[in-house]
Design an enzyme around this catalytic site. Structure first.
Site, PDB file in Angstrom:
ATOM      1  CB  THR A 138      -0.893  -0.012   1.261  1.00  0.00           C
ATOM      2  OG1 THR A 138      -1.549   1.240   1.387  1.00  0.00           O
ATOM      3  CG2 THR A 138      -0.077  -0.236   2.532  1.00  0.00           C
ATOM      4  CG  ASP A 139      -1.195   4.965  -0.935  1.00  0.00           C
ATOM      5  OD1 ASP A 139      -1.742   4.329  -0.011  1.00  0.00           O
ATOM      6  OD2 ASP A 139      -1.811   5.829  -1.608  1.00  0.00           O
ATOM      7  CD  GLU A 140      -3.426   3.465   4.525  1.00  0.00           C
ATOM      8  OE1 GLU A 140      -3.182   3.368   5.735  1.00  0.00           O
ATOM      9  OE2 GLU A 140      -4.567   3.436   4.053  1.00  0.00           O
ATOM     10  CE1 TYR A 164      -3.395  -2.729   5.588  1.00  0.00           C
ATOM     11  CE2 TYR A 164      -3.342  -0.374   5.096  1.00  0.00           C
ATOM     12  CZ  TYR A 164      -3.349  -1.691   4.665  1.00  0.00           C
ATOM     13  OH  TYR A 164      -3.292  -1.980   3.325  1.00  0.00           O
TER      14      TYR A 164
HETATM   15  P1  NAD Z   1      -9.575  -7.514   1.980  1.00  0.00           P
HETATM   16  O1  NAD Z   1      -9.592  -7.211   3.431  1.00  0.00           O
HETATM   17  O2  NAD Z   1     -10.774  -7.235   1.157  1.00  0.00           O
HETATM   18  O3  NAD Z   1      -9.210  -9.043   1.745  1.00  0.00           O
HETATM   19  C1  NAD Z   1      -8.209  -9.700   2.471  1.00  0.00           C
HETATM   20  C2  NAD Z   1      -8.311 -11.188   2.165  1.00  0.00           C
HETATM   21  O4  NAD Z   1      -7.266 -11.868   2.872  1.00  0.00           O
HETATM   22  C3  NAD Z   1      -9.642 -11.819   2.617  1.00  0.00           C
HETATM   23  O5  NAD Z   1     -10.140 -12.674   1.616  1.00  0.00           O
HETATM   24  C4  NAD Z   1      -9.245 -12.603   3.862  1.00  0.00           C
HETATM   25  O6  NAD Z   1     -10.073 -13.724   4.085  1.00  0.00           O
HETATM   26  C5  NAD Z   1      -7.822 -13.000   3.532  1.00  0.00           C
HETATM   27  N1  NAD Z   1      -7.016 -13.261   4.733  1.00  0.00           N
HETATM   28  C6  NAD Z   1      -6.879 -12.477   5.833  1.00  0.00           C
HETATM   29  N2  NAD Z   1      -6.080 -13.067   6.729  1.00  0.00           N
HETATM   30  C7  NAD Z   1      -5.680 -14.248   6.186  1.00  0.00           C
HETATM   31  C8  NAD Z   1      -4.829 -15.298   6.630  1.00  0.00           C
HETATM   32  N3  NAD Z   1      -4.235 -15.258   7.825  1.00  0.00           N
HETATM   33  N4  NAD Z   1      -4.635 -16.358   5.813  1.00  0.00           N
HETATM   34  C9  NAD Z   1      -5.247 -16.422   4.603  1.00  0.00           C
HETATM   35  N5  NAD Z   1      -6.057 -15.456   4.134  1.00  0.00           N
HETATM   36  C10 NAD Z   1      -6.282 -14.376   4.918  1.00  0.00           C
HETATM   37  O7  NAD Z   1      -8.295  -6.741   1.423  1.00  0.00           O
HETATM   38  P2  NAD Z   1      -8.105  -5.962   0.043  1.00  0.00           P
HETATM   39  O8  NAD Z   1      -8.648  -4.596   0.177  1.00  0.00           O
HETATM   40  O9  NAD Z   1      -8.549  -6.836  -1.067  1.00  0.00           O
HETATM   41  O10 NAD Z   1      -6.510  -5.837   0.030  1.00  0.00           O
HETATM   42  C11 NAD Z   1      -5.714  -6.910  -0.465  1.00  0.00           C
HETATM   43  C12 NAD Z   1      -4.251  -6.531  -0.326  1.00  0.00           C
HETATM   44  O11 NAD Z   1      -3.999  -5.328  -1.035  1.00  0.00           O
HETATM   45  C13 NAD Z   1      -3.821  -6.277   1.115  1.00  0.00           C
HETATM   46  O12 NAD Z   1      -2.533  -6.797   1.279  1.00  0.00           O
HETATM   47  C14 NAD Z   1      -3.824  -4.762   1.238  1.00  0.00           C
HETATM   48  O13 NAD Z   1      -2.889  -4.339   2.183  1.00  0.00           O
HETATM   49  C15 NAD Z   1      -3.428  -4.359  -0.168  1.00  0.00           C
HETATM   50  N6  NAD Z   1      -3.926  -3.042  -0.626  1.00  0.00           N
HETATM   51  C16 NAD Z   1      -5.250  -2.719  -0.505  1.00  0.00           C
HETATM   52  C17 NAD Z   1      -5.694  -1.482  -1.003  1.00  0.00           C
HETATM   53  C18 NAD Z   1      -7.149  -1.082  -0.925  1.00  0.00           C
HETATM   54  O14 NAD Z   1      -7.461   0.066  -1.255  1.00  0.00           O
HETATM   55  N7  NAD Z   1      -8.064  -1.955  -0.537  1.00  0.00           N
HETATM   56  C19 NAD Z   1      -4.783  -0.604  -1.602  1.00  0.00           C
HETATM   57  C20 NAD Z   1      -3.443  -0.974  -1.674  1.00  0.00           C
HETATM   58  C21 NAD Z   1      -3.021  -2.205  -1.204  1.00  0.00           C
HETATM   59  O1  DAU Z   2      -4.173   3.942   0.424  1.00  0.00           O
HETATM   60  C1  DAU Z   2      -4.375   2.563   0.325  1.00  0.00           C
HETATM   61  C2  DAU Z   2      -5.222   2.091   1.473  1.00  0.00           C
HETATM   62  O2  DAU Z   2      -6.537   2.571   1.244  1.00  0.00           O
HETATM   63  C3  DAU Z   2      -5.233   0.575   1.642  1.00  0.00           C
HETATM   64  O3  DAU Z   2      -3.940   0.137   1.943  1.00  0.00           O
HETATM   65  C4  DAU Z   2      -6.191   0.157   2.736  1.00  0.00           C
HETATM   66  O4  DAU Z   2      -6.268  -1.254   2.801  1.00  0.00           O
HETATM   67  C5  DAU Z   2      -7.570   0.721   2.416  1.00  0.00           C
HETATM   68  O5  DAU Z   2      -8.465   0.406   3.453  1.00  0.00           O
HETATM   69  C6  DAU Z   2      -7.504   2.226   2.205  1.00  0.00           C
HETATM   70  O6  DAU Z   2      -7.223   2.933   3.439  1.00  0.00           O
HETATM   71  P1  DAU Z   2      -8.009   4.270   3.856  1.00  0.00           P
HETATM   72  O7  DAU Z   2      -7.946   4.417   5.312  1.00  0.00           O
HETATM   73  O8  DAU Z   2      -7.583   5.421   3.013  1.00  0.00           O
HETATM   74  O9  DAU Z   2      -9.503   3.832   3.359  1.00  0.00           O
HETATM   75  P2  DAU Z   2     -10.942   4.026   4.007  1.00  0.00           P
HETATM   76  O10 DAU Z   2     -11.934   3.608   2.973  1.00  0.00           O
HETATM   77  O11 DAU Z   2     -11.044   3.426   5.358  1.00  0.00           O
HETATM   78  O12 DAU Z   2     -11.034   5.611   4.179  1.00  0.00           O
HETATM   79  C7  DAU Z   2     -10.901   6.482   3.060  1.00  0.00           C
HETATM   80  C8  DAU Z   2     -10.958   7.901   3.582  1.00  0.00           C
HETATM   81  O13 DAU Z   2     -12.305   8.153   4.047  1.00  0.00           O
HETATM   82  C9  DAU Z   2     -10.068   8.171   4.764  1.00  0.00           C
HETATM   83  O14 DAU Z   2      -9.590   9.506   4.706  1.00  0.00           O
HETATM   84  C10 DAU Z   2     -10.995   8.013   5.978  1.00  0.00           C
HETATM   85  C11 DAU Z   2     -12.321   8.504   5.425  1.00  0.00           C
HETATM   86  N1  DAU Z   2     -13.524   7.870   6.023  1.00  0.00           N
HETATM   87  C12 DAU Z   2     -13.587   6.515   6.092  1.00  0.00           C
HETATM   88  C13 DAU Z   2     -14.688   5.893   6.632  1.00  0.00           C
HETATM   89  C14 DAU Z   2     -14.736   4.382   6.728  1.00  0.00           C
HETATM   90  C15 DAU Z   2     -14.588   8.666   6.452  1.00  0.00           C
HETATM   91  O15 DAU Z   2     -14.534   9.913   6.367  1.00  0.00           O
HETATM   92  N2  DAU Z   2     -15.687   8.042   6.980  1.00  0.00           N
HETATM   93  C16 DAU Z   2     -15.776   6.692   7.116  1.00  0.00           C
HETATM   94  O16 DAU Z   2     -16.797   6.188   7.646  1.00  0.00           O
END
Ligand code: NAD
Ligand code: DAU
Length: 359
Positions: A138-140, A164
């Site tokens: 992630t970019d975080e 996280y």
């Molecule tokens: P998600 O939470 O939707 O899915 C995570 C998956 O991992 C689920 O299917 C869960 O069952 C599985 N999992 C969790 N713990 C496990 C374990 N111990 N063993 C096997 N499986 C397990 O997550 P996502 O949003 O699809 O993100 C996927 C990946 O991409 C993560 O590594 C996250 O950090 C990264 N990522 C997410 C975002 C985003 O915006 N969602 C952005 C950048 C990177």
């Molecule tokens: O940047 C990549 C990341 O983006 C991923 O690595 C994470 O897995 C993914 O969850 C996401 O993180 P954020 O914290 O940015 O996403 P989230 O959807 O939780 O929140 C997006 C923005 O919205 C953030 O500034 C918080 C705000 N927010 C979120 C929720 C859930 C609100 O204002 N209200 C809310 O109820």
């Protein structure tokens, strides 16, 4: 002998991005894929019904921390690559219960790397050169930008602010060490915020959509001027596929949407689309449901990705614009209310109570 027809092992393939990756894989590649997923609250096999019966698709319910299981899967399926997505992914949950994030994201990645190393070291020279471990991050990890700062580049220092983000940063560094110390051919991608169909409604977009459809207040943390760089999830799936094929071992690639938006603007756009798609709704205009609530502790103010390296070295750029991607996303959630109802079960309601009751 590993070749293009060898299988790949995907972890977390039943999650949001993982399901898109798996579905895209069978559309564009069609070679065997093993999906290892524990099916936590975030994993959902419904997402994968389209490929469930396909030859070459294997689902294994299990934990990435189970070294014996991962080792057995590698010996049995002889993959040419591992695509490691499994993680705990929600920042708010990491603030409430950080332990699970360290266990899964840090220790889990360590177990995957050790299993991969054992397998990889047993391959012959040509297969060792062919093998890849793609770590999806992630970019975080880079922390928070100020308004005028240049977008994150691959060379920026890690400054994670949430449990996280810290757990992902730790896992990225462990992956780096396994490349430097043991030569494991690793690739890391650091991606910005994804949105699109199949996203669990704890994250901003699907949560706001669900609440707006039901006429409930839309929680905006703090002033809502935090900036996120949104990328359509299908574009992320493509980026991972090309990173696997063209990425160089030891390299990291930033993946982003060139699309910085404040949360207020994003939610306003979602509300306008709902107004258009639901002309009879008693909740129009949906934007009036927005409500400022207590901010997230340590809330990162701005993320922005410079994805020039991915464009130059992988030939990847996002295909979707925010306007087209949001439209598809809102349409999907409206057409798939049964999916939303199924995932917003008892455990989901308990989480909503924990996160939002005191705000
Ligand atoms: P998600 O939470 O939707 O899915 C995570 C998956 O991992 C689920 O299917 C869960 O069952 C599985 N999992 C969790 N713990 C496990 C374990 N111990 N063993 C096997 N499986 C397990 O997550 P996502 O949003 O699809 O993100 C996927 C990946 O991409 C993560 O590594 C996250 O950090 C990264 N990522 C997410 C975002 C985003 O915006 N969602 C952005 C950048 C990177
Ligand atoms: O940047 C990549 C990341 O983006 C991923 O690595 C994470 O897995 C993914 O969850 C996401 O993180 P954020 O914290 O940015 O996403 P989230 O959807 O939780 O929140 C997006 C923005 O919205 C953030 O500034 C918080 C705000 N927010 C979120 C929720 C859930 C609100 O204002 N209200 C809310 O109820």
């Amino acid at each position: 002998m590993l070749n293009d027809d060898s299988s790949i092992l995907v972890t977390g393939g039943a999650g949001f991005i993982g399901s898109h990756f798996v579905l895209d894989w069978f559309t564009s590649m069609g070679t065997p894929l093993v999906n290892l997923d524990k099916l936590t609250y975030a994993g959902n096999l419904r997402n994968l019904e389209a490929v469930a019966g396909r030859p070459g698709y294997t689902f294994v319910r299990g934990d990435i921390r189970d070294r014996d299981l991962v080792g057995r899967l590698l010996v049995e399926h002889k993959p040419r690559a591992i695509v490691h997505l499994a993680a705990e992914s929600h920042v708010d949950r990491s603030l409430v219960g950080p332990g699970e994030f360290l266990d899964t994201n840090v220790h889990g990645t360590f177990v995957m790397l050790e299993a991969a190393r054992g397998y990889w070291q047993g391959l012959d020279e040509a297969d060792r050169a062919r093998f890849r471990f793609l770590h999806v991050s992630t970019d975080e990890v880079f922390g928070s930008l100020k308004p005028g700062d240049a977008p994150f580049e691959e060379t920026f220092a890690f400054r994670p602010n949430s449990p996280y983000a810290a757990s992902k940063a730790a896992s990225d560094l462990i992956v780096r060490a396994w490349h430097k110390s043991y030569g494991l051919p690793t690739i890391v991608t650091n991606c910005s915020n994804n949105y699109g169909p199949l996203q669990f409604p704890e994250k901003l977009l699907p949560l706001v959509l669900d609440k707006a459809i039901h006429g409930e207040p839309l929680p905006i943390y703090g002033d809502g001027l935090q900036v996120r760089d949104w990328l359509y999830v299908g574009d992320h799936a493509t980026a991972l596929r090309v990173a696997l094929e063209r990425g160089q071992p030891g390299q990291t690639y930033n993946i982003g949407g060139w699309n910085e938006q404040t949360n207020l603007d994003t939610v306003t756009m979602l509300c306008a689309l709902l107004d258009e798609f639901l002309p009879e709704s008693p909740h129009r205009p949906h934007a009036k449901l927005m409500k400022s609530v207590t901010d997230r502790p340590g809330h990162d103010r701005r993320y922005a990705i410079n994805a020039t390296k991915a464009e130059r070295e992988l030939g990847w750029r996002p295909a979707e614009t925010f306007a087209t991607g949001l439209r598809k996303t809102v349409r999907w959630y409206l057409d798939n209310q049964a999916w939303v109802e199924e995932v917003t079960s008892g455990a989901y309601r308990a989480w909503m109570e924990t996160n939002y009751a005191g705000r």
